[in-house]
Design a protein around this motif. Structure first.
Motif, PDB file in Angstrom:
ATOM      1  N   ASN A 225       0.759  -0.799   0.003  1.00  0.00           N
ATOM      2  CA  ASN A 225      -0.046  -0.079  -0.242  1.00  0.00           C
ATOM      3  C   ASN A 225       0.649   1.405   0.003  1.00  0.00           C
ATOM      4  N   ALA A 226       1.720   0.872   0.561  1.00  0.00           N
ATOM      5  CA  ALA A 226       2.537   2.180   1.342  1.00  0.00           C
ATOM      6  C   ALA A 226       3.420   2.089  -0.508  1.00  0.00           C
ATOM      7  N   ASP A 228       5.049   3.605  -4.454  1.00  0.00           N
ATOM      8  CA  ASP A 228       3.856   3.773  -5.731  1.00  0.00           C
ATOM      9  C   ASP A 228       3.281   3.187  -6.350  1.00  0.00           C
ATOM     10  N   GLU A 232       4.705  -1.003  -7.288  1.00  0.00           N
ATOM     11  CA  GLU A 232       3.545  -1.420  -6.493  1.00  0.00           C
ATOM     12  C   GLU A 232       3.057  -2.671  -7.553  1.00  0.00           C
ATOM     13  N   THR A 256      -6.782   0.152  -1.406  1.00  0.00           N
ATOM     14  CA  THR A 256      -6.341   1.016  -2.526  1.00  0.00           C
ATOM     15  C   THR A 256      -7.082   2.350  -1.541  1.00  0.00           C
ATOM     16  N   ASP A 323      -0.775   9.522  -6.988  1.00  0.00           N
ATOM     17  CA  ASP A 323      -0.610   8.036  -6.394  1.00  0.00           C
ATOM     18  C   ASP A 323       0.033   9.213  -4.142  1.00  0.00           C
ATOM     19  N   GLU A 324       0.203  10.596  -3.803  1.00  0.00           N
ATOM     20  CA  GLU A 324       0.698  10.267  -2.932  1.00  0.00           C
ATOM     21  C   GLU A 324       0.123  11.135  -2.134  1.00  0.00           C
ATOM     22  N   SER A 327      -2.148   8.648  -1.585  1.00  0.00           N
ATOM     23  CA  SER A 327      -1.980   7.424  -0.110  1.00  0.00           C
ATOM     24  C   SER A 327      -2.339   8.244   0.797  1.00  0.00           C
ATOM     25  N   ASN A 331      -4.431   6.264   4.326  1.00  0.00           N
ATOM     26  CA  ASN A 331      -4.373   6.837   5.382  1.00  0.00           C
ATOM     27  C   ASN A 331      -4.536   7.484   6.394  1.00  0.00           C
TER      28      ASN A 331
END
Length: 355
Positions: A225-226, A228, A232, A256, A323-324, A327, A331
């Motif tokens: 999951n962490a 990019d 992945e 996701t 992506d960041e 993510s 989180n």
């Protein structure tokens, strides 16, 4: 003034250099660790470094500074080995002597002596604190097979709040018997308490630590999951070629950004109240149409129009930035779930994901 190991490491930190025409070679143990930590980068590597001692940090620093370029094949092979080792079940056995020998290989004698004193020392040392962290239904399931008098002693030794939850999970007749014995309980002989403590340590706590160990595929899903998106996809593809079953299990456990679209309206609105607008705008900019519309449908008409205008005004954006941002929202959702504000389930099953 001499540099500390952490300063030395900071001075030697470098980006992992991946080159197609670099020399292909087998990596030594310290080189594998160095590659892995450089690939993880400062954000994900920092918590690992905090767990290392000075000697280990110096060894890794030396390996990093002498590493040189790494080929993509070397990097892929290393990560697949790492993933496979975590997702392959194996049986290990240990005892007090083997544990002490292992600790002495990387810790000073004084620290080892302190640790082993706790292990070999008084049977009850810290056992009651440990029991207070055991889930109440698990502890009740073990205690229901013990004598009521033994259960009453155990419940008087743990926190009142935890004891009440354990009692509530016992069969009614047994719980009432235990309550009566706790009301009439007198000071228990030291030998009896020590015998109970030994039983809990050897028959319960040791079994608990083995049977309730975190599933390695779940742990690896969090690591994936962490990553990019490109990393992945690359490692999942490589893993599918070597171990299709593990790859499928990891994919099923991953949570996701698209899974956020399976939350119900109440949960999505909770996420929207907590997320910062720039992060949300960037995350939705790169989302698929279904997920994007699900979020916009849970905003007011005015807010949804402003969000669309903001996304249009952004123009092209870097995939890395998207992506960041996504993510970050994943989180945030996990943090809200940990606080009990929403409920999420991995795997994208809409029927299981409720707010």
């Amino acid at each position: 003034m001499a540099e500390t190991p952490s300063t030395e490491l900071a001075n030697q930190q470098q980006q992992l250099v991946v080159e197609a025409d670099a020399n292909q070679r087998e990596l030594a143990g310290d080189e594998k660790a160095a590659v892995l930590l450089l690939a993880l980068g400062p954000d994900y590597g920092k918590p690992i470094f905090k767990e290392l001692d000075d000697i280990e940090i110096r060894q890794l620093s030396r390996a990093m500074s002498q590493l040189g370029p790494i080929t993509q094949d070397m990097l892929d092979t290393l990560f697949v080995q790492f993933i496979t080792s975590l997702t392959t079940n194996g049986d290990l056995a240990g005892n007090v002597d083997s544990t002490e020998r292992l600790l002495l290989s990387f810790l000073p004698q004084e620290r080892v002596d302190m640790i082993m004193e706790e292990i070999r020392g008084p049977a009850g040392r810290n056992i009651w604190e440990k029991l207070s962290n055991v889930q109440e239904d698990v502890l009740a399931s073990f205690l229901k097979n013990e004598y009521p008098q033994t259960i009453s002693v155990v419940l008087t030794k743990i926190s009142t709040e935890h004891a009440s939850k354990v009692l509530a999970n016992l069969p009614d007749d047994l719980a009432l018997d235990v309550i009566q014995r706790m009301l009439a309980i007198e000071p228990v002989q030291k030998e009896i308490v020590e015998k109970i403590e030994n039983t809990l340590r050897t028959e319960f706590m040791s079994t608990l630590s083995h049977t309730r160990r975190r599933d390695s595929h779940e742990q690896m899903a969090d690591i994936f999951n962490a990553f990019d998106r490109q990393t992945e996809a690359r490692f999942l593809t490589a893993l599918e070629e070597r171990n299709l079953e593990s790859a499928e299990r990891i994919k099923a456990l991953m949570f996701t950004f698209e899974d956020l679209g399976n939350l119900d309206g109440t949960a999505i609105q909770t996420v929207l109240q907590q997320v910062e607008k720039p992060l949300l705008t960037l995350a939705l900019k790169g989302a698929n149409d279904e997920t994007k519309e699900k979020f916009l449908a849970n905003m007011s008409a005015r807010a949804a129009k402003m969000m669309r205008d903001d996304m249009d005004a952004m123009g092209p954006v870097r995939l890395k930035d998207v992506d960041e941002a996504q993510s970050g929202m994943v989180n945030l959702a996990k943090d809200l779930a940990a606080k009990g504000e929403i409920v999420i389930a991995k795997g994208g099953n809409e029927e299981e994901m409720i707010g």
